[in-house]
Enzyme design. Structure first.
Site, short mmCIF file in Angstrom:
data_model
loop_
_atom_site.label_atom_id
_atom_site.label_comp_id
_atom_site.label_asym_id
_atom_site.label_seq_id
_atom_site.Cartn_x
_atom_site.Cartn_y
_atom_site.Cartn_z
N ARG A 1 1.19 -5.59 -5.11
CA ARG A 1 1.17 -6.63 -3.87
C ARG A 1 1.27 -8.10 -4.26
O ARG A 1 1.16 -8.97 -3.45
CB ARG A 1 -0.43 -6.88 -3.23
CG ARG A 1 -0.64 -5.22 -2.60
CD ARG A 1 -1.97 -5.64 -1.44
NE ARG A 1 -2.31 -4.29 -0.81
CZ ARG A 1 -1.60 -3.87 0.10
NH1 ARG A 1 -0.80 -4.50 0.84
NH2 ARG A 1 -2.31 -2.61 0.91
N GLY B 1 0.79 -1.14 0.02
CA GLY B 1 0.06 0.00 -0.06
C GLY B 1 0.94 1.26 0.04
O GLY B 1 2.05 1.36 0.68
N ASP C 1 0.26 1.80 8.50
CA ASP C 1 -0.35 1.24 9.66
C ASP C 1 0.48 1.28 10.99
O ASP C 1 -0.03 1.18 11.96
CB ASP C 1 -0.62 -0.32 9.26
CG ASP C 1 -1.76 -0.52 8.35
OD1 ASP C 1 -2.22 0.54 7.76
OD2 ASP C 1 -2.03 -1.69 7.79
N ASP D 1 5.59 -7.89 5.40
CA ASP D 1 5.57 -8.98 4.37
C ASP D 1 6.76 -8.75 3.23
O ASP D 1 7.42 -9.83 2.95
CB ASP D 1 4.34 -9.21 3.74
CG ASP D 1 3.15 -9.95 4.94
OD1 ASP D 1 3.74 -10.66 5.65
OD2 ASP D 1 2.05 -9.74 4.63
N LYS E 1 8.43 0.37 5.42
CA LYS E 1 7.06 1.46 5.06
C LYS E 1 5.82 0.66 5.54
O LYS E 1 5.74 -0.53 5.60
CB LYS E 1 7.11 1.36 3.53
CG LYS E 1 6.12 1.96 2.97
CD LYS E 1 5.30 1.09 1.89
CE LYS E 1 4.46 0.02 2.38
NZ LYS E 1 3.71 -0.76 1.65
N THR E 2 4.85 1.53 5.89
CA THR E 2 3.42 1.32 6.25
C THR E 2 2.93 2.34 6.69
O THR E 2 3.20 2.76 8.08
CB THR E 2 3.14 -0.14 6.63
OG1 THR E 2 1.57 -0.14 7.01
CG2 THR E 2 3.73 -0.45 8.01
P1 FBP Z 1 0.75 -1.98 3.79
O1 FBP Z 1 0.60 -2.96 4.79
O2 FBP Z 1 0.92 -2.37 2.22
O3 FBP Z 1 1.40 -0.64 3.99
O4 FBP Z 1 -0.94 -1.32 3.56
C1 FBP Z 1 -1.80 -1.15 4.46
C2 FBP Z 1 -3.08 -0.70 4.14
O5 FBP Z 1 -3.08 0.67 3.63
C3 FBP Z 1 -4.17 -0.82 5.21
O6 FBP Z 1 -4.14 0.22 6.07
C4 FBP Z 1 -5.40 -1.24 4.40
O7 FBP Z 1 -6.18 -2.07 4.81
C5 FBP Z 1 -4.76 -1.78 3.05
O8 FBP Z 1 -3.37 -1.27 2.97
C6 FBP Z 1 -5.67 -1.80 1.70
O9 FBP Z 1 -5.15 -2.38 0.85
P2 FBP Z 1 -5.25 -1.90 -0.93
O10 FBP Z 1 -4.49 -0.86 -1.17
O11 FBP Z 1 -4.83 -3.15 -1.49
O12 FBP Z 1 -6.68 -1.44 -0.90
#
Ligand code: FBP
Length: 556
Positions: A145, A81, A205, A176, A202-203
């Site tokens: 992803r 993400g 979250d 991951d 990165k994230t």
């Molecule tokens: P990452 O763990 O890859 O950083 O992504 C987190 C996130 O932003 C979450 O908060 C959210 O649930 C998810 O990605 C949404 O995923 P997508 O971008 O595939 O809709």
């Protein structure tokens, strides 16, 4: 192309580097610390990573560098993400590479890990990078992803690396993706193909952190973006005094984002999924808690308020977690049969028929939209996509029902008008705050130093983050140090341990000590919009989470 004034001026912003990285690049030397051990399951992880286990921690110090000045051809990918600051990791890496040797090359592989497998790339140039400096988003090379995890894929990456003469690959991603970076590093080390692999944390979250990684990048900007929006809603709510706002915020597996937004805005209600799970709270408990707060305020004439809900809460409520796990199994085990069902009634009946009584009862109690969302396509890891489940709407429906019951019983005398919001995608590509712009640039710059010093299987780290960029330290941590074994699809796999909210940590404790007052009274706090230019005390502040974790939080 028309550029906004902020876009133009942000291109010119020179991110701040830690003092150590401001030295001439040939005057920054690597210093090895003690050998490391994984956070648990040491023996097994050692066996799985014979070449990259037990490596020493690295820090950088001012001294003549022994790093190789051979020509570097580095590949970089963005994975998962979006998170504000990704462009700056690439800018920092690019600048360090070019500073060391103008002949060095940076190839950006497009669309995430799949770009590396399919050899879809672009060579980063001065002109190209200048359009992305200090901007949000991952559009510089895109993201994806695809999981980079099996030997076939590694072989393809090896071929691509050979074709371009890659000396190193930098993987910018979450837990991951960094786990996969480590597996790839081990594979290449075993093969002795000479290609180093370096990760960057990165994230938005915020759940990729530990004793060595103080924060994942993007968390700062995303939380501040959400906090601005939430506090605007708080003020609207306190002005109109007629709505309850239910706001779901991103954060799939941990509630750090919800918690930080709560500290910034002081809403009347905020759930922390980790607490819900630890207290084994049911959906009914969650609904009753919200109804109690609304009833108490409503009976005192305060028919308004704000509730923050972490998007992952549904998977923290034990009975809902069981239901979701069962639905995951039903969908995986009966993929073909279920795939043939084209209308909702049949899909619903199929799901209910395969659930046990408790889960079926819970599933049946949900509104149809939520039932449909729970049965939507899974992500590449086989998990339900919590960002698509409108938990805030589910809670509104259930709370409304409960309040009607209380009204009929004569205990609730207020009125319940509600609105719902979801903040997630709004924050992932915002212009990075100065903190994220500086932090990310430093992570990328530092990644080059790790490459030049010939190491592999390390994550780029910049630490002492609450002390201001000039005091930040820089180095590298072996990724195997962060690993433990976890069951995935019935098999134990080495993975980086996810950082959940610690219920005995200073951040949750602070929230816990204040939430009753915030629920009862109206104590909203207004952090306002992110500031990029002006006094450091408004432009360069960290999250409250980071300040509390470092013991430097000062209440207003
Ligand atoms: P990452 O763990 O890859 O950083 O992504 C987190 C996130 O932003 C979450 O908060 C959210 O649930 C998810 O990605 C949404 O995923 P997508 O971008 O595939 O809709």
């Amino acid at each position: 192309m028309s550029l906004s004034p902020l876009q133009k001026i942000r291109y010119q912003y020179q991110p701040k580097l830690p003092l150590i990285l401001q030295n001439d690049i040939h005057n920054v030397a690597v210093k090895f610390g003690e050998p490391t051990e994984s956070v648990s399951d040491q023996e097994k992880i050692r066996e799985m990573f014979p070449n990259t286990y037990g490596l020493r921690k690295i820090s950088f110090e001012k001294a003549p560098s022994k790093a190789s000045d051979k020509k570097q051809v580095v590949g970089v990918i963005l994975s998962g993400g979006q998170a504000p600051g990704g462009h700056n990791v690439i800018s920092g890496l690019y600048d360090a590479l070019k500073k060391a040797n103008r002949e060095n090359v940076l190839l950006g592989f497009k669309g995430g890990p799949s770009g590396l497998i399919d050899d879809d790339y672009i060579e980063i140039t001065d002109e190209y990078i200048d359009q992305y400096r200090n901007t949000g988003g991952f559009d510089i090379i895109g993201s994806g992803r695809t999981k980079l995890e099996n030997v076939d894929q590694f072989e393809k990456v090896d071929q691509v690396a050979k074709k371009h003469g890659l000396t190193a690959i930098v993987i910018i991603g979450g837990d991951d993706s960094n786990t996969n970076a480590c597996v790839l590093a081990e594979y290449f080390a075993q093969k002795k193909n000479g290609v180093q692999v370096i990760g960057c944390p990165k994230t938005i979250d915020g759940d990729l952190k530990n004793e060595d990684i103080e924060a994942s990048f993007g968390f700062d900007t995303a939380c501040k973006t959400f906090a601005e929006l939430i506090s605007n809603i708080c003020r609207d709510s306190n002005s109109a005094k007629k709505y309850w706002h239910f706001i779901r915020v991103m954060g799939r597996s941990a509630s750090h984002v919800a918690l930080e937004c709560a500290l910034e805005c002081q809403p009347n209600i905020c759930f922390v999924g980790e607490e819900v799970e630890a207290k084994n709270q049911s959906m009914r408990d969650v609904v009753n808690y919200i109804a109690d707060v609304i009833e108490d305020r409503g009976n005192r004439g305060l028919n308004f308020g704000v509730a923050i809900i972490p998007e992952g809460i549904i998977e923290f409520i034990p009975e809902a977690k069981v239901l979701i796990a069962k639905l995951n199994d039903i969908l995986t085990d009966n993929e073909v049969e279920y795939g043939k069902l084209t209308n909702w009634n049949d899909q619903y009946a199929f799901a209910v028929a395969h659930l046990d009584d408790n889960s079926a009862k819970l599933f049946e109690s949900f509104p149809v939209d939520i039932q449909k969302q729970l049965l939507m396509d899974r992500d590449p890891h086989g998990n339900v996509q919590v960002s698509k489940i409108e938990t805030e709407k589910l809670l509104i429906v259930l709370v409304d029902k409960e309040l009607k019951r209380r009204k009929a019983a004569g205990t609730y005398k207020g009125s319940f008008n509600y609105l719902n919001h979801f903040f997630g995608y709004e924050g992932r590509c915002a212009f990075p705050t100065n903190f994220d712009a500086d932090y990310c640039y430093s992570l990328g710059y530092n990644a080059y130093l790790l490459i030049a010093n010939g190491v592999t299987g390390y994550m780029s780290t910049v630490a002492n983050l609450a002390a201001g960029p000039e005091n930040w330290t820089a180095g590298g941590i072996p990724i195997t140090k962060m690993m433990n074994l976890e069951k995935r699809h019935g098999e134990y796999k080495p993975v980086i341990r996810k950082a959940l909210v610690e219920l005995d940590g200073p951040v949750f404790k602070y929230f816990e000590a204040h939430r009753e007052e915030w629920a009862k009274n109206t104590c909203f706090r207004y952090p306002g919009a992110i500031q990029y230019y002006g006094p450091a005390e408004v432009c360069d502040i960290t999250t409250i989470t980071l300040a509390l974790e470092h013991g430097v939080w000062k209440e207003d």
